[in-house]
Design an enzyme around this catalytic site. Structure first.
Site, PDB file in Angstrom:
ATOM      1  N   HIS A  20       0.904  -1.176  -0.004  1.00  0.00           N
ATOM      2  CA  HIS A  20      -0.055   0.163  -0.034  1.00  0.00           C
ATOM      3  C   HIS A  20       0.855   1.319  -0.051  1.00  0.00           C
ATOM      4  CE1 HIS A  20      -3.035  -2.719   1.970  1.00  0.00           C
ATOM      5  NE2 HIS A  20      -3.520  -2.477   0.874  1.00  0.00           N
ATOM      6  N   LYS A  44     -18.563  -5.999   8.173  1.00  0.00           N
ATOM      7  CA  LYS A  44     -17.493  -7.031   8.156  1.00  0.00           C
ATOM      8  C   LYS A  44     -16.450  -6.824   9.327  1.00  0.00           C
ATOM      9  CE  LYS A  44     -13.668  -7.697   4.595  1.00  0.00           C
ATOM     10  NZ  LYS A  44     -13.236  -7.209   3.572  1.00  0.00           N
ATOM     11  N   ARG A  94      -1.605  -6.749  -8.576  1.00  0.00           N
ATOM     12  CA  ARG A  94      -0.433  -7.794  -8.203  1.00  0.00           C
ATOM     13  C   ARG A  94      -0.186  -8.878  -9.183  1.00  0.00           C
ATOM     14  NH1 ARG A  94      -3.109  -8.608  -2.216  1.00  0.00           N
ATOM     15  NH2 ARG A  94      -4.770  -8.812  -3.849  1.00  0.00           N
ATOM     16  N   SER A 132      -2.941  -7.814   2.628  1.00  0.00           N
ATOM     17  CA  SER A 132      -3.491  -7.642   4.211  1.00  0.00           C
ATOM     18  C   SER A 132      -3.973  -9.124   4.806  1.00  0.00           C
ATOM     19  CB  SER A 132      -4.376  -6.863   4.456  1.00  0.00           C
ATOM     20  OG  SER A 132      -4.216  -5.279   3.834  1.00  0.00           O
TER      21      SER A 132
END
Ligand code: PNS
Length: 166
Positions: A20, A44, A94, A132
Site C-alpha cells: 500500500h 465486516k 499484483r 493484508s
C-alpha cells in the site's frame, strides 16, 4: 490557473502493508495529492477498528503531510470520489488474477460516478505476493511479518494479537 490533481486510493487496509505504501508513493509521482480512503464497514469483521487503521495509515504517510490525507468512507466509493471532487481512483494490481475483479469494479465505479477513471499501478515484484489477509494469517500463526509491513504496523499487530490471546 493549473488545477490540483487529486486521486483516491481506496481499500480496507486491515492492516496497511508495504505494498500500500509503495502504491501511494508512486501515485504521488503522478498526482499532486492522494486521499487514502478507508472503507468502514460495520458488518465486516476487521482486525483493526477504522480509527486504528486511520492512525496506522497516518503514521505511514507522516512525511507527506499536505500531499496525503487519510479519510474513512462508507457506502459507495463512486459517491466518495464525487464528494471529494476526485476524477481518479488508484488501485494496485499484483497479478493477473486481480484484474477480473478490479476491471469490473472500475467499470461499475465509472458508470455510477458518471466518469471517474481508475488508474492501475502494477505492484513491485517484491510486494506482488503481499496482501493484508496473508499478513494477518502469518502474524496470527506466529510468523515474522517485518518484511511486509511498516515497523509501527508490526508493533500494532503484535499488541493486537497478544491482547486477543490474553
Ligand atoms: O482493499 P480492498 O478490500 O481490496 O478494497 C476494496 C474496496 C474498499 C476498494 C471496495 O470494496 C469498495 O470500493 N467498496 C465500497 C463499496 C462500493 O463502492 N462497491 C461498489 C464497487 S463495485
Amino acid at each position: 490557473m493549473t488545477q490540483t490533481r487529486t486521486a483516491i486510493f481506496p481499500g480496507s487496509f486491515d492492516p496497511p502493508t508495504n505494498g500500500h505504501v509503495d502504491i501511494v508513493e508512486r501515485a504521488l509521482e503522478l498526482f499532486d495529492t492522494v486521499i487514502v480512503g478507508i472503507l468502514s464497514h460495520p458488518e465486516k469483521k476487521a482486525l483493526f477498528t477504522t480509527k486504528e487503521r486511520v492512525n496506522l495509515l497516518e503514521k505511514s504517510f507522516k512525511k507527506y503531510k499536505g500531499r496525503v490525507s487519510v479519510e474513512e468512507f462508507s457506502g459507495l466509493l463512486a459517491e466518495f470520489a464525487k464528494r471529494k471532487k476526485s476524477r481518479v481512483i488508484i488501485r494496485g494490481l499484483r497479478a493477473i488474477t486481480d484484474f477480473d475483479y478490479e476491471s469490473q469494479m472500475a467499470l461499475m465505479n465509472r458508470r455510477l460516478s458518471g466518469g471517474v477513471e481508475t488508474v492501475f499501478l502494477v505492484a513491485r515484484e517484491e510486494n506482488s505476493y503481499i496482501s493484508s489477509s496473508v499478513v494477518k494469517q502469518v502474524a496470527k500463526l506466529g510468523g515474522k511479518v517485518t518484511a511486509f509491513v511498516p515497523k509501527h504496523v508490526v508493533n500494532a499487530l503484535r499488541a493486537k494479537l497478544s491482547k486477543r490471546k490474553g
